[in-house]
Design an enzyme around this catalytic site. Structure first.
Site, PDB file in Angstrom:
ATOM      1  N   ASP A   1       0.847  -1.192   0.000  1.00  0.00           N
ATOM      2  CA  ASP A   1       0.000   0.000   0.000  1.00  0.00           C
ATOM      3  C   ASP A   1       0.883   1.243   0.000  1.00  0.00           C
ATOM      4  O   ASP A   1       1.802   1.351   0.822  1.00  0.00           O
ATOM      5  CB  ASP A   1      -0.900   0.026   1.235  1.00  0.00           C
ATOM      6  CG  ASP A   1      -1.884  -1.138   1.270  1.00  0.00           C
ATOM      7  OD1 ASP A   1      -1.948  -1.889   0.278  1.00  0.00           O
ATOM      8  OD2 ASP A   1      -2.583  -1.285   2.285  1.00  0.00           O
TER       9      ASP A   1
ATOM     10  N   ASP B   1     -16.267  -4.196  -0.041  1.00  0.00           N
ATOM     11  CA  ASP B   1     -15.899  -3.977   1.357  1.00  0.00           C
ATOM     12  C   ASP B   1     -17.176  -4.048   2.188  1.00  0.00           C
ATOM     13  O   ASP B   1     -18.152  -3.352   1.883  1.00  0.00           O
ATOM     14  CB  ASP B   1     -15.242  -2.607   1.531  1.00  0.00           C
ATOM     15  CG  ASP B   1     -14.005  -2.443   0.659  1.00  0.00           C
ATOM     16  OD1 ASP B   1     -13.386  -3.473   0.323  1.00  0.00           O
ATOM     17  OD2 ASP B   1     -13.665  -1.299   0.316  1.00  0.00           O
TER      18      ASP B   1
END
Length: 238
Positions: free
Chosen positions: A8, A130
């Site tokens: 990330d 999500d």
């Protein structure tokens, strides 16, 4: 089942966030390219790259850094974060991404999935679902929708998504362990492959996920905090 390390990126650095909060970091490392090379040297067969700046800005910000990682490592990469305009998908595929990950834009307008799948190929289009408290959440996990993961998953599958990246927001980044049940339900209800993410803390978590039939698992904080040895994890999941 494939174990996929997460890289990330925020402000040009490699980070691991707690619950997606940019102000709460487990990890901050200076060179994402070196981090990517490290995971590949330990046996990673794919990498999961996320442009966190892009996720906030709504367009890919770390494109050159992503390109450098793709050119440096010899494994496929899947890329998410800020993929909200059509030109970006083509650009990321052109620089060598195996899969692009669509998030909020796909949930809000599933027709975009159909359009992009026809343009770049279904196998290159992954959609991130999500979930928090049983409902799909969007816009950086801030807004809850009316859909369950299965309901939205079926819509996206019909529109041409090639795979689903499922993240359980309730446990993401907390290092508290994985809740397998919602992942198992999604695998059972969908025809397309499911990649799991969020909360993996032990090799036992990975083995449980393998047993329910996921194609792969994205691992982040656990390998950065040395709770899981990547080599051992890959070996256990073969």
């Amino acid at each position: 089942m494939i174990v996929i390390p997460a890289v990330d990126m925020k402000n040009g650095k490699c980070v691991q966030l707690i619950q997606g909060d940019p102000n709460k970091k487990h990890v901050e490392l200076e060179n994402p390219v070196e981090v990517a090379e490290k995971w590949v040297s330990e046996g990673a067969e794919m990498l999961h790259l996320v442009d966190l700046d892009g996720a906030i800005e709504g367009e890919s910000v770390n494109r050159e850094l992503i390109k450098e990682i793709i050119q440096t490592v010899n494994v496929p990469v899947q890329i998410g974060g800020g993929i909200s305009v059509r030109c970006t998908e083509s650009n990321l595929i052109e620089i060598g991404a195996k899969r692009i990950i669509l998030g909020t834009v796909a949930v809000e307008n599933p027709d975009i999935v159909e359009e992009i799948s026809k343009k770049v190929g279904k196998e290159k289009v992954m959609v991130a679902l999500d979930a928090k408290d049983g409902k799909v959440v969007i816009k950086g996990w801030k807004e809850k929708t009316k859909y369950t993961p299965v309901e939205m998953g079926k819509i996206l599958e019909e529109k041409g998504a090639g795979s689903i990246l499922f993240t359980n927001v309730n446990v993401e980044g907390l290092l508290t362990g994985m809740n397998v049940e919602p992942v198992e339900t999604l695998v059972e209800e969908l025809e397309i492959p499911v990649i799991a993410s969020g909360g993996v803390t032990t090799i036992e978590d990975l083995i449980k996920l393998k047993a329910v039939g996921v194609e792969g698992v994205v691992v982040g904080s656990a390998i950065y905090k040395n709770l899981i040895d990547l080599k051992e994890a890959i070996k256990a999941c073969r």
